[in-house]
Design a protein around this motif. Structure first.
Motif, short mmCIF file in Angstrom:
data_model
loop_
_atom_site.label_atom_id
_atom_site.label_comp_id
_atom_site.label_asym_id
_atom_site.label_seq_id
_atom_site.Cartn_x
_atom_site.Cartn_y
_atom_site.Cartn_z
N ASP A 41 68.15 5.19 -12.48
CA ASP A 41 68.72 3.85 -13.01
C ASP A 41 70.29 4.21 -13.78
O ASP A 41 71.35 3.56 -13.54
N SER A 42 70.29 5.10 -14.57
CA SER A 42 71.39 5.67 -15.10
C SER A 42 71.27 6.81 -16.24
O SER A 42 70.15 7.42 -16.10
N VAL A 43 72.25 7.43 -16.76
CA VAL A 43 72.06 8.71 -17.70
C VAL A 43 72.67 8.47 -18.97
O VAL A 43 73.74 7.69 -19.21
N GLU A 44 71.93 8.93 -19.79
CA GLU A 44 72.66 8.95 -21.27
C GLU A 44 72.84 10.55 -21.68
O GLU A 44 72.15 11.47 -21.51
N ILE A 45 74.14 10.52 -22.14
CA ILE A 45 74.57 11.78 -22.76
C ILE A 45 75.11 11.65 -24.38
O ILE A 45 75.65 10.65 -24.78
N PRO A 46 74.48 12.37 -25.19
CA PRO A 46 74.52 12.23 -26.57
C PRO A 46 76.26 12.21 -27.14
O PRO A 46 76.48 11.31 -28.02
N HIS A 47 76.94 12.86 -26.44
CA HIS A 47 78.27 13.25 -26.82
C HIS A 47 79.23 12.51 -26.17
O HIS A 47 79.04 11.86 -25.25
N ASP A 48 80.60 12.22 -26.65
CA ASP A 48 81.54 11.49 -26.10
C ASP A 48 81.77 12.23 -24.79
O ASP A 48 81.77 13.61 -24.96
N PRO A 49 82.67 11.83 -23.81
CA PRO A 49 83.06 12.51 -22.56
C PRO A 49 83.93 13.48 -23.05
O PRO A 49 84.89 13.26 -23.50
N ILE A 50 83.75 14.67 -22.37
CA ILE A 50 84.65 15.71 -22.34
C ILE A 50 85.42 16.11 -21.18
O ILE A 50 86.27 16.87 -21.18
#
Length: 344
Positions: free
Chosen positions: A149-158
């Motif tokens: 469905d979607s993806v979760e990444i804990p940090h802000d985009p690098i």
């Protein structure tokens, strides 16, 4: 690193990661050093999407012995549970798990990727590498049945946000509580049979790659298989026979013809693996017990006394004493190259 204009040997040396450990299947390196290496390399070489590039360069073979652990999984949830157990044994910093959706949707589940070492800074590159490989392996095994469905990444985009969307093929959200692949909940109960041929091919190919001889004996085949599944999967003869494509009774008969038994080969494999881990690493004895397939540390202690007439601690002390008196260019030099899986 070379393609990006870097110098791998210099980078490895700076972070005290021996090239010998990378060349060996049982080489152990520091997780913290690995993470610092990735973050520094991405920064110095101007490659913010390094973790994703590394993940994209992998194929299903990257899971290697993990295939042996999940080969007989009945469902996606079962496969994730077995993979998590395997990774904990071989790197206490890593785990995967099927969890509730961090966004609270009842029809969505999270295939979470955790990497946590107390006192070690969070690594964006290592997180993106691990989550990226998790995604690629899941897609290879389940094909159109992933239900992503979607993806979760804990940090802000690098990197550019569009880079993430292109890599995962679904919306990517940042700053959440955990790194995870959000999938439709039915995915967890999906039968794993669709992945059976692929995962079995990887498992058998991995075993065959470790034994170049064209026709090893039954004892050698069992020794090789057991050496890879210790701590990762069942060591029952039924499981090993299945991996080798044999009936358990046929396997027992072939072993008897070679003057040995399944139990004897298993004991020898455990003995050799335990000795190496006790004498060449500083891993806690409880973890050593898990890595050689014992459920309790006391079982390891009893076995080591039977094998060597000493306790695991005494065996480690003796090995350390012998190492300090060995010639500078002798066996001790090789032991100096071993690093630990986890960091204190």
């Amino acid at each position: 690193m070379e393609r990006l204009g870097g110098h791998p040997e210099q980078l490895l040396e700076r972070f005290a990661i021996p090239t010998s450990a990378l060349a060996a299947d049982d080489g152990l390196i520091s997780v913290a050093a690995h993470d610092r290496l990735l973050d520094a390399t991405a920064c110095e070489l101007g490659c913010p999407d390094l973790g994703l590039q590394l993940a994209d360069a992998q194929d299903l073979c990257v899971i290697g012995p993990l295939a042996l652990a999940i080969e007989s999984a009945a469902s996606v949830a079962d496969a994730v549970a077995r993979a998590s157990e395997f990774m904990f044994v071989h790197s206490p910093a890593l785990s995967v798990a099927a969890e509730v959706d961090p966004r609270g949707h009842p029809d969505v589940a999270a295939l979470a990727y955790h990497k946590d070492i107390p006192g070690v800074p969070y690594s964006p590159q290592a997180t993106e590498l691990g989550l990226g490989i998790f995604d690629r392996v899941a897609r290879s095994l389940l094909r159109d049945d992933l239900g992503l469905d979607s993806v979760e990444i804990p940090h802000d985009p690098i990197s550019d946000p569009e880079r993430y969307n292109a890599f995962f093929g679904v919306p990517v959200h940042f700053g959440g509580p955990t790194a995870c692949l959000r999938v439709e909940r039915w995915t967890l109960a999906a039968q794993f049979h669709s992945a059976g041929p692929a995962i079995r091919s990887v498992a058998m190919g991995y075993l065959e790659s470790l034994h170049p001889e064209p026709a090893p004996g039954a004892a050698d085949q069992v020794r090789l298989a057991l050496g890879e599944v210790l701590g990762a999967s069942s060591v029952a003869i039924t499981s090993t026979a299945r991996l080798l494509g044999l009936n358990p009774r046929t396997l027992q008969r072939r072993l008897a013809e070679e003057g040995t038994s399944y139990g004897q080969v298993l004991d020898e494999v455990r003995r050799d693996a335990a000795y190496r881990l006790i004498t060449t690493t500083g891993l806690p004895f409880g973890q050593v017990a898990s890595m050689v397939g014992f459920t309790e540390q006391s079982a390891l202690s009893r076995a080591v006394r039977r094998w060597h007439g000493a306790s695991p601690r005494d065996l480690r002390v003796k090995a350390a004493s012998e190492e300090t008196t060995a010639p500078a260019d002798g066996f001790a030099h090789g032991r100096e190259m071993h690093l630990f899986v986890a960091d204190e």
